[in-house]
Design a protein around this motif. Structure first.
Motif, PDB file in Angstrom:
ATOM      1  N   ARG A   1      46.151  26.891  26.480  1.00 24.57           N
ATOM      2  CA  ARG A   1      46.001  25.536  27.004  1.00 24.57           C
ATOM      3  C   ARG A   1      45.043  24.770  26.087  1.00 24.57           C
ATOM      4  O   ARG A   1      44.298  25.360  25.312  1.00 24.57           O
ATOM      5  CB  ARG A   1      45.405  25.537  28.423  1.00 24.57           C
ATOM      6  CG  ARG A   1      46.248  26.210  29.498  1.00 24.57           C
ATOM      7  CD  ARG A   1      47.436  25.353  29.903  1.00 24.57           C
ATOM      8  NE  ARG A   1      48.131  25.910  31.055  1.00 24.57           N
ATOM      9  CZ  ARG A   1      49.069  26.843  30.992  1.00 24.57           C
ATOM     10  NH1 ARG A   1      49.385  27.354  29.806  1.00 24.57           N
ATOM     11  NH2 ARG A   1      49.678  27.288  32.075  1.00 24.57           N
ATOM     12  N   ALA A   2      45.066  23.463  26.217  1.00 21.92           N
ATOM     13  CA  ALA A   2      44.100  22.653  25.469  1.00 21.92           C
ATOM     14  C   ALA A   2      42.680  23.006  25.883  1.00 21.92           C
ATOM     15  O   ALA A   2      41.749  23.014  25.055  1.00 21.92           O
ATOM     16  CB  ALA A   2      44.368  21.174  25.690  1.00 21.92           C
ATOM     17  N   GLU A   3      42.503  23.312  27.175  1.00 26.51           N
ATOM     18  CA  GLU A   3      41.200  23.746  27.672  1.00 26.51           C
ATOM     19  C   GLU A   3      41.415  24.581  28.923  1.00 26.51           C
ATOM     20  O   GLU A   3      42.440  24.454  29.604  1.00 26.51           O
ATOM     21  CB  GLU A   3      40.294  22.551  27.978  1.00 26.51           C
ATOM     22  CG  GLU A   3      40.833  21.604  29.018  1.00 26.51           C
ATOM     23  CD  GLU A   3      39.939  20.385  29.195  1.00 26.51           C
ATOM     24  OE1 GLU A   3      39.399  20.210  30.304  1.00 26.51           O
ATOM     25  OE2 GLU A   3      39.781  19.616  28.220  1.00 26.51           O
ATOM     26  N   PRO A   4      40.496  25.465  29.262  1.00 29.37           N
ATOM     27  CA  PRO A   4      40.652  26.296  30.458  1.00 29.37           C
ATOM     28  C   PRO A   4      40.474  25.462  31.721  1.00 29.37           C
ATOM     29  O   PRO A   4      39.653  24.544  31.766  1.00 29.37           O
ATOM     30  CB  PRO A   4      39.540  27.341  30.315  1.00 29.37           C
ATOM     31  CG  PRO A   4      38.508  26.672  29.462  1.00 29.37           C
ATOM     32  CD  PRO A   4      39.256  25.775  28.521  1.00 29.37           C
ATOM     33  N   SER A   5      41.234  25.812  32.764  1.00 28.15           N
ATOM     34  CA  SER A   5      41.172  25.017  33.993  1.00 28.15           C
ATOM     35  C   SER A   5      40.982  25.857  35.243  1.00 28.15           C
ATOM     36  O   SER A   5      40.849  25.302  36.333  1.00 28.15           O
ATOM     37  CB  SER A   5      42.452  24.185  34.143  1.00 28.15           C
ATOM     38  OG  SER A   5      43.595  25.024  34.189  1.00 28.15           O
TER      39      SER A   5
ATOM     40  N   ASP B   1      31.468  24.488  33.369  1.00 31.18           N
ATOM     41  CA  ASP B   1      30.911  23.584  34.382  1.00 31.18           C
ATOM     42  C   ASP B   1      31.946  22.600  34.920  1.00 31.18           C
ATOM     43  O   ASP B   1      31.689  21.905  35.913  1.00 31.18           O
ATOM     44  CB  ASP B   1      29.696  22.837  33.828  1.00 31.18           C
ATOM     45  CG  ASP B   1      30.007  21.985  32.604  1.00 31.18           C
ATOM     46  OD1 ASP B   1      31.146  22.088  32.078  1.00 31.18           O
ATOM     47  OD2 ASP B   1      29.119  21.234  32.163  1.00 31.18           O
ATOM     48  N   ARG B   2      33.126  22.538  34.301  1.00 30.81           N
ATOM     49  CA  ARG B   2      34.189  21.653  34.778  1.00 30.81           C
ATOM     50  C   ARG B   2      35.212  22.396  35.653  1.00 30.81           C
ATOM     51  O   ARG B   2      36.091  21.766  36.243  1.00 30.81           O
ATOM     52  CB  ARG B   2      34.940  21.032  33.597  1.00 30.81           C
ATOM     53  CG  ARG B   2      34.051  20.325  32.577  1.00 30.81           C
ATOM     54  CD  ARG B   2      34.921  19.732  31.480  1.00 30.81           C
ATOM     55  NE  ARG B   2      34.142  19.403  30.288  1.00 30.81           N
ATOM     56  CZ  ARG B   2      34.659  18.959  29.147  1.00 30.81           C
ATOM     57  NH1 ARG B   2      35.975  18.770  29.064  1.00 30.81           N
ATOM     58  NH2 ARG B   2      33.886  18.701  28.108  1.00 30.81           N
ATOM     59  N   VAL B   3      35.133  23.713  35.694  1.00 32.85           N
ATOM     60  CA  VAL B   3      36.120  24.520  36.405  1.00 32.85           C
ATOM     61  C   VAL B   3      35.627  24.779  37.821  1.00 32.85           C
ATOM     62  O   VAL B   3      34.567  25.354  38.027  1.00 32.85           O
ATOM     63  CB  VAL B   3      36.370  25.856  35.678  1.00 32.85           C
ATOM     64  CG1 VAL B   3      37.302  26.744  36.493  1.00 32.85           C
ATOM     65  CG2 VAL B   3      36.938  25.603  34.288  1.00 32.85           C
ATOM     66  N   GLU B   4      36.420  24.351  38.789  1.00 32.15           N
ATOM     67  CA  GLU B   4      36.060  24.543  40.191  1.00 32.15           C
ATOM     68  C   GLU B   4      36.750  25.781  40.750  1.00 32.15           C
ATOM     69  O   GLU B   4      37.889  26.099  40.398  1.00 32.15           O
ATOM     70  CB  GLU B   4      36.469  23.310  41.003  1.00 32.15           C
ATOM     71  CG  GLU B   4      35.737  22.030  40.583  1.00 32.15           C
ATOM     72  CD  GLU B   4      36.129  20.848  41.454  1.00 32.15           C
ATOM     73  OE1 GLU B   4      36.961  21.039  42.378  1.00 32.15           O
ATOM     74  OE2 GLU B   4      35.605  19.742  41.207  1.00 32.15           O
ATOM     75  N   GLY B   5      36.044  26.471  41.648  1.00 31.77           N
ATOM     76  CA  GLY B   5      36.598  27.650  42.274  1.00 31.77           C
ATOM     77  C   GLY B   5      37.738  27.308  43.219  1.00 31.77           C
ATOM     78  O   GLY B   5      37.830  26.193  43.741  1.00 31.77           O
ATOM     79  N   ARG B   6      38.656  28.281  43.417  1.00 28.10           N
ATOM     80  CA  ARG B   6      39.803  28.106  44.299  1.00 28.10           C
ATOM     81  C   ARG B   6      39.951  29.355  45.160  1.00 28.10           C
ATOM     82  O   ARG B   6      39.497  30.439  44.779  1.00 28.10           O
ATOM     83  CB  ARG B   6      41.086  27.904  43.483  1.00 28.10           C
ATOM     84  CG  ARG B   6      41.043  26.710  42.532  1.00 28.10           C
ATOM     85  CD  ARG B   6      42.272  26.736  41.620  1.00 28.10           C
ATOM     86  NE  ARG B   6      42.301  27.991  40.866  1.00 28.10           N
ATOM     87  CZ  ARG B   6      43.406  28.657  40.528  1.00 28.10           C
ATOM     88  NH1 ARG B   6      44.589  28.197  40.883  1.00 28.10           N
ATOM     89  NH2 ARG B   6      43.332  29.776  39.848  1.00 28.10           N
ATOM     90  N   PRO B   7      40.620  29.248  46.304  1.00 32.04           N
ATOM     91  CA  PRO B   7      40.797  30.420  47.168  1.00 32.04           C
ATOM     92  C   PRO B   7      41.521  31.573  46.473  1.00 32.04           C
ATOM     93  O   PRO B   7      41.267  32.741  46.781  1.00 32.04           O
ATOM     94  CB  PRO B   7      41.621  29.869  48.342  1.00 32.04           C
ATOM     95  CG  PRO B   7      41.330  28.408  48.365  1.00 32.04           C
ATOM     96  CD  PRO B   7      41.130  28.013  46.941  1.00 32.04           C
ATOM     97  N   GLU B   8      42.431  31.259  45.558  1.00 30.91           N
ATOM     98  CA  GLU B   8      43.212  32.310  44.909  1.00 30.91           C
ATOM     99  C   GLU B   8      42.492  33.005  43.761  1.00 30.91           C
ATOM    100  O   GLU B   8      43.044  33.932  43.139  1.00 30.91           O
ATOM    101  CB  GLU B   8      44.550  31.752  44.400  1.00 30.91           C
ATOM    102  CG  GLU B   8      44.433  30.548  43.502  1.00 30.91           C
ATOM    103  CD  GLU B   8      44.563  29.226  44.239  1.00 30.91           C
ATOM    104  OE1 GLU B   8      45.267  28.333  43.721  1.00 30.91           O
ATOM    105  OE2 GLU B   8      43.952  29.077  45.305  1.00 30.91           O
ATOM    106  N   ASP B   9      41.264  32.595  43.456  1.00 24.99           N
ATOM    107  CA  ASP B   9      40.557  33.183  42.317  1.00 24.99           C
ATOM    108  C   ASP B   9      40.367  34.689  42.466  1.00 24.99           C
ATOM    109  O   ASP B   9      40.519  35.440  41.487  1.00 24.99           O
ATOM    110  CB  ASP B   9      39.191  32.518  42.129  1.00 24.99           C
ATOM    111  CG  ASP B   9      39.308  31.109  41.554  1.00 24.99           C
ATOM    112  OD1 ASP B   9      40.364  30.801  40.955  1.00 24.99           O
ATOM    113  OD2 ASP B   9      38.356  30.325  41.726  1.00 24.99           O
ATOM    114  N   ALA B  10      40.040  35.152  43.648  1.00 23.38           N
ATOM    115  CA  ALA B  10      39.790  36.582  43.842  1.00 23.38           C
ATOM    116  C   ALA B  10      41.036  37.398  43.514  1.00 23.38           C
ATOM    117  O   ALA B  10      40.964  38.430  42.824  1.00 23.38           O
ATOM    118  CB  ALA B  10      39.324  36.854  45.270  1.00 23.38           C
ATOM    119  N   MET B  11      42.195  36.947  43.994  1.00 24.85           N
ATOM    120  CA  MET B  11      43.438  37.652  43.698  1.00 24.85           C
ATOM    121  C   MET B  11      43.760  37.590  42.211  1.00 24.85           C
ATOM    122  O   MET B  11      44.129  38.597  41.602  1.00 24.85           O
ATOM    123  CB  MET B  11      44.581  37.030  44.517  1.00 24.85           C
ATOM    124  CG  MET B  11      45.946  37.733  44.345  1.00 24.85           C
ATOM    125  SD  MET B  11      46.885  37.187  42.894  1.00 24.85           S
ATOM    126  CE  MET B  11      47.316  35.528  43.383  1.00 24.85           C
TER     127      MET B  11
END
Length: 273
Positions: free
Chosen positions: A173-177, A241-251
């Motif tokens: 990707r152009a940047e990680p998201s 610092d621009r990447v927000e956590g999501r519920p699916e991150d653990a999986m």
């Protein structure tokens, strides 16, 4: 080097077309779609799954000049049925390898995938890093096809003495998201560095490297890439610092393959409809 680049109209292909040219390579594009506006250089429109069409491309190139290497980035980027996945990633590779052998082209750089080992749990990895020597553990039929393509390239390296490097690409990707991509990101600039190193490394034989940037949180061992001259510069941590956590991150962080382990990715191998 004069390089045949398959999948040249894709997101990675366009980056490599410009980036490899900047590094002194002459790029010949090959894709199932016509040459996009703004993309310069020689171009062939053909399906790599069609061995006759691939043979025609090689005949045309060697009638006018020659080729030094193939960079194979063509293929469907997601999950399909098993036969369609094998066609997209294994049959295309076979057609190119046969044409290479016939015309004396000695090197292939392959756009492999982390999903060839995607079912590997992250818990318990030595030093937290996955070596390239770990057993193949595909997470999908896409991963199966990428693993099978590596086996095919290994055969051609042994049988015909080709130099073949599979670059198991992470998240291009152009940047990680996402949180996962902070570990698996491959920046466009590092993608060019990686392929250039794979093209120019002296006599690598059959080799596998992980296609990621120099991420602080990386999951995969970069040492095999370093051994071939791939020295990534970019770090996904610069975007953390621009990447927000999501519920699916653990999986997504539990296994190497991330979201490809989700229930929604499961399907029968054969489409009977």
């Amino acid at each position: 080097m004069r390089v045949l680049l398959t999948g040249a109209a894709g997101s990675i292909g366009r980056v490599l077309t410009a980036g490899l040219a900047d590094r002194g390579h002459e790029v010949v594009g090959l894709d199932v779609v016509p040459q996009p506006d703004g993309v310069d250089g020689a171009w062939h429109t053909a399906d790599c799954a069609d061995a006759d069409a691939v043979a025609d491309v090689f005949e045309a190139e060697f009638a006018e000049s020659s080729l030094d290497a193939v960079v194979h980035m063509a293929g469907h980027p997601g999950e399909l049925s098993l036969p369609d996945s094998l066609t997209s990633h294994v049959i295309t590779t076979a057609a190119l390898l046969d044409a290479m052998v016939e015309h004396g082209v000695r090197r292939m750089v392959y756009g492999g995938s982390n999903h060839a080992v995607g079912h590997t749990p992250r818990a318990g990895l030595p030093d937290g890093l996955l070596p390239v020597a770990t057993r193949l553990r595909p997470d999908t039929f896409y991963g199966v096809a990428k693993a099978a393509a590596e086996s095919l390239m290994s055969l051609y390296a042994d049988r015909h003495g080709l130099d073949v490097i599979s670059c198991r690409i992470g998240t291009f990707r152009a940047e990680p998201s996402t949180v996962r991509s902070l570990a698996t990101w491959l920046s466009p600039d590092d993608c060019v560095r990686m392929v250039d190193a794979a093209l120019t490394a002296p006599a690598p034989g059959f080799a596998v490297i992980y296609g990621i940037s120099r991420n602080t949180r990386r999951w995969w061992d970069l040492a095999p890439g370093h051994a071939l001259g791939y020295d990534p510069i970019d770090d996904a941590e610069d975007w953390a610092d621009r990447v927000e956590g999501r519920p699916e991150d653990a999986m997504e962080n539990a296994h190497v393959g991330g979201g490809y382990l989700a229930e929604s990715m499961r399907r029968p191998a054969l489409d009977r409809s």
